[in-house]
Write an enzyme that holds these catalytic residues in place. Sequence first.
Site, short mmCIF file in Angstrom:
data_model
loop_
_atom_site.label_atom_id
_atom_site.label_comp_id
_atom_site.label_asym_id
_atom_site.label_seq_id
_atom_site.Cartn_x
_atom_site.Cartn_y
_atom_site.Cartn_z
N TYR A 14 0.84 -1.20 0.00
CA TYR A 14 0.00 0.00 0.00
C TYR A 14 0.87 1.25 0.00
O TYR A 14 1.78 1.39 0.81
CB TYR A 14 -0.91 -0.01 1.24
CG TYR A 14 -1.86 1.16 1.26
CD1 TYR A 14 -3.04 1.12 0.53
CD2 TYR A 14 -1.57 2.30 1.99
CE1 TYR A 14 -3.91 2.19 0.53
CE2 TYR A 14 -2.44 3.39 2.00
CZ TYR A 14 -3.61 3.32 1.26
OH TYR A 14 -4.45 4.39 1.25
N ASP A 194 4.97 8.65 -0.91
CA ASP A 194 5.53 7.41 -1.46
C ASP A 194 6.66 6.87 -0.58
O ASP A 194 7.40 7.65 0.03
CB ASP A 194 6.08 7.73 -2.87
CG ASP A 194 6.16 6.49 -3.73
OD1 ASP A 194 5.69 5.43 -3.28
OD2 ASP A 194 6.71 6.59 -4.83
N SER A 195 6.79 5.56 -0.54
CA SER A 195 7.86 4.86 0.20
C SER A 195 7.92 5.25 1.67
O SER A 195 9.00 5.27 2.28
CB SER A 195 9.23 5.12 -0.46
OG SER A 195 9.22 4.68 -1.78
N ARG A 196 6.79 5.62 2.23
CA ARG A 196 6.70 6.01 3.64
C ARG A 196 7.51 7.28 3.97
O ARG A 196 7.82 7.53 5.14
CB ARG A 196 7.13 4.88 4.59
CG ARG A 196 6.41 3.55 4.37
CD ARG A 196 4.92 3.66 4.71
NE ARG A 196 4.27 2.37 4.77
CZ ARG A 196 3.55 1.81 3.78
NH1 ARG A 196 3.40 2.44 2.63
NH2 ARG A 196 2.96 0.66 3.96
N LEU A 197 7.84 8.05 2.93
CA LEU A 197 8.60 9.29 3.17
C LEU A 197 7.59 10.45 3.28
O LEU A 197 7.55 11.37 2.45
CB LEU A 197 9.61 9.52 2.04
CG LEU A 197 10.68 8.42 1.98
CD1 LEU A 197 11.57 8.58 0.76
CD2 LEU A 197 11.53 8.43 3.25
#
Length: 219
Positions: A14, A194-197
Site C-alpha cells: 500500500y 511514497d515509500s513512507r517518506l
Amino acid sequence: MNLDKKLIYAPETYQYTDHALNEEEIEKDPFVQFNKWFKEADDEIPESTTFSTVRLPEGRVSSRIVLLKELDTEGFVIYSNWGTSKKSKDFETCKYASLTFFWKKLQRQVRVEGIMRKVDYKQSEEYFQTRPRGSRIGAWSSPQSQVIESRQVLEDLVKSNTEKFGDNGDIQCPEFWGGIKIIPLEIEFWQGRDSRLHDRLTFVRDDESQPWKLNRLAP
Ligand SMILES: Cc1cc2nc3c(=O)[nH]c(=O)nc-3n(C[C@H](O)[C@H](O)[C@H](O)COP(=O)(O)O)c2cc1C
C-alpha cells in the site's frame, strides 16, 4: 479462528502517492490549515477523532472516538458527559489531552495536543438544543461509563425521563454535560507520501499567547 499463523492486516504494497504538503503551500495559521483539510476530507465521518486523556498520578492513558463539533480561533470543541465518564475523571486530574484525526481517502492525519478548558454553560446549552429530543433525553438518562446491571436499567431511566419531560416541554442541558475546548499547543499535519517518506509539518507554541513556530519532522 486459527492464530498460529501470523496475521498481516496491512499489505506492505500500500502506497501513499496522491498528495504532498510543503512549507510554501501550508497556511500560516494552523486553524485555517485545519479548516481547509477538514473541508477537503471526504471520508464518511470526517469529524470523528480519537480523543486521549490521562489519569494522574498513574499516568494511565485512555482513548475514545468523539465528534468534533466546533472550531474557533482558540480551539477544538467536543461534547460529552463530564460527571461520570472516564474522560471526566481524567479531566479532574490532568488537563492535557490530544485529538487525532485520520482522513483515509486523502491519506492525511492531523494530531492536536493541548489543554482542556470547559466551555461556558451558555455555549453548551446552545449546542445541546441542536440535538434531537431523543439524544437530549439520552444525555440526561445515561450515567456514562458507569457499570449498569442490564440494558433494562438504561431503558427504565430513559422511560422515566421521557415521562418527566413530556412530549413538547423544554429539555435543558444538564450541568454535568457540555463542551470541552482543547486549546492546542501543537498541531501536526501529516500527508502520506511514497515509500513512507511522508510530509510532516507541525506548528508548536509554548502557550496560547505565543506565536506559532513551524517545523518539519522526519517521517
Ligand atoms: C463515531 C463515534 C462518535 C462518538 N461521539 C461521541 C461524542 O461526541 N461524545 C461522547 O461523549 N462520546 C462519543 N462516542 C462514544 C465514546 O467513544 C465513548 O464510548 C464515551 O464517550 C465514553 O468514554 P469514556 O468513559 O472513556 O469517557 C462516540 C463513539 C463513536 C464510535
